[in-house]
Design a protein around this motif. Sequence first.
Motif, short mmCIF file in Angstrom:
data_model
loop_
_atom_site.label_atom_id
_atom_site.label_comp_id
_atom_site.label_asym_id
_atom_site.label_seq_id
_atom_site.Cartn_x
_atom_site.Cartn_y
_atom_site.Cartn_z
N ALA A 1 0.81 -1.21 0.00
CA ALA A 1 0.00 0.00 0.00
C ALA A 1 0.85 1.27 0.00
N ILE A 2 2.17 1.11 0.05
CA ILE A 2 3.08 2.25 0.14
C ILE A 2 3.94 2.28 -1.12
N PRO A 3 4.15 3.46 -1.70
CA PRO A 3 5.01 3.53 -2.90
C PRO A 3 6.42 3.02 -2.61
N GLY A 4 7.03 2.39 -3.61
CA GLY A 4 8.38 1.88 -3.46
C GLY A 4 9.40 3.00 -3.29
N GLY A 5 10.53 2.66 -2.70
CA GLY A 5 11.60 3.63 -2.49
C GLY A 5 11.80 3.91 -1.02
N LEU B 1 14.10 6.07 8.55
CA LEU B 1 13.88 5.78 7.14
C LEU B 1 13.76 4.27 6.93
N ILE B 2 12.87 3.88 6.02
CA ILE B 2 12.79 2.49 5.58
C ILE B 2 12.80 2.48 4.06
N ASN B 3 13.24 1.38 3.50
CA ASN B 3 13.24 1.23 2.05
C ASN B 3 12.20 0.19 1.68
N ILE B 4 11.21 0.59 0.88
CA ILE B 4 10.15 -0.31 0.42
C ILE B 4 10.52 -0.78 -0.98
N ASP B 5 10.55 -2.10 -1.16
CA ASP B 5 10.87 -2.66 -2.48
C ASP B 5 9.78 -3.66 -2.86
N ASN B 6 8.80 -3.17 -3.61
CA ASN B 6 7.72 -4.02 -4.10
C ASN B 6 7.90 -4.38 -5.56
N ASN C 1 15.87 -1.89 -8.58
CA ASN C 1 16.08 -0.61 -7.90
C ASN C 1 16.88 -0.76 -6.61
N VAL C 2 17.01 -1.98 -6.08
CA VAL C 2 17.85 -2.19 -4.90
C VAL C 2 19.06 -3.05 -5.28
N GLU C 3 18.84 -4.34 -5.51
CA GLU C 3 19.94 -5.22 -5.89
C GLU C 3 19.40 -6.57 -6.32
N VAL C 4 19.92 -7.11 -7.42
CA VAL C 4 19.62 -8.48 -7.82
C VAL C 4 20.52 -9.39 -6.99
N THR C 5 19.93 -10.35 -6.28
CA THR C 5 20.70 -11.23 -5.40
C THR C 5 20.85 -12.64 -5.95
N ASP C 6 19.93 -13.08 -6.81
CA ASP C 6 19.98 -14.41 -7.41
C ASP C 6 19.67 -14.30 -8.89
N LEU C 7 20.46 -15.02 -9.67
CA LEU C 7 20.21 -15.11 -11.11
C LEU C 7 20.55 -16.54 -11.51
#
Length: 181
Positions: free
Chosen positions: A43-47, A68-73, A102-108
Amino acid sequence: VTISGWASDKNGIGNVKVSLDNGNSYNEAVGTEEWSYTFDSRAIPGGTQVVFLKVTDNYGIQGLYSSLINIDNDAPVLNLELPLDDSTTTGVLFFSGYTYDNVEVTDLYLTIRNLEKGNKPDVRNMKIDRIIGEVIDMRDLEDGFYNVELTGKDKAGNSTNVSRNIHLEKNIAPATVDILY
């Protein structure tokens, strides 16, 4: 998502309220000295977002705090240029494209499934980089029709899948070039 913390005051804590909309509204947290607040991050915008805490002691005196918190949806972006869907290979398959989060790719990783037989999927890790340029050797697999699925995951657990169907035919003669002069 649950935010939790501790509050203390010589007069005791009456309540803790949390705002996730820049202080426009406050919701009461569960607990006082040890408190928690659970919310749906979708319900909260990302970032990066500001969290305001309004802590009131037993005499009604308020303290206002922020963090501060970082929302990553958002799921990672995966763009795969090669291989083309329904292409044929003799065993070596080149992957080309890009990935971004926008944050980091952790698995590929790549999941290879034989579409003609019910074999267990073959999972192979790929190098995590913004530019995808990797060769996968499939010569250890039987000839057949395969689905290769590239999956990218980020720190928040969001994932994106891109897949291609590939024909593996190891006995095809390699392409030749004749130079005529």
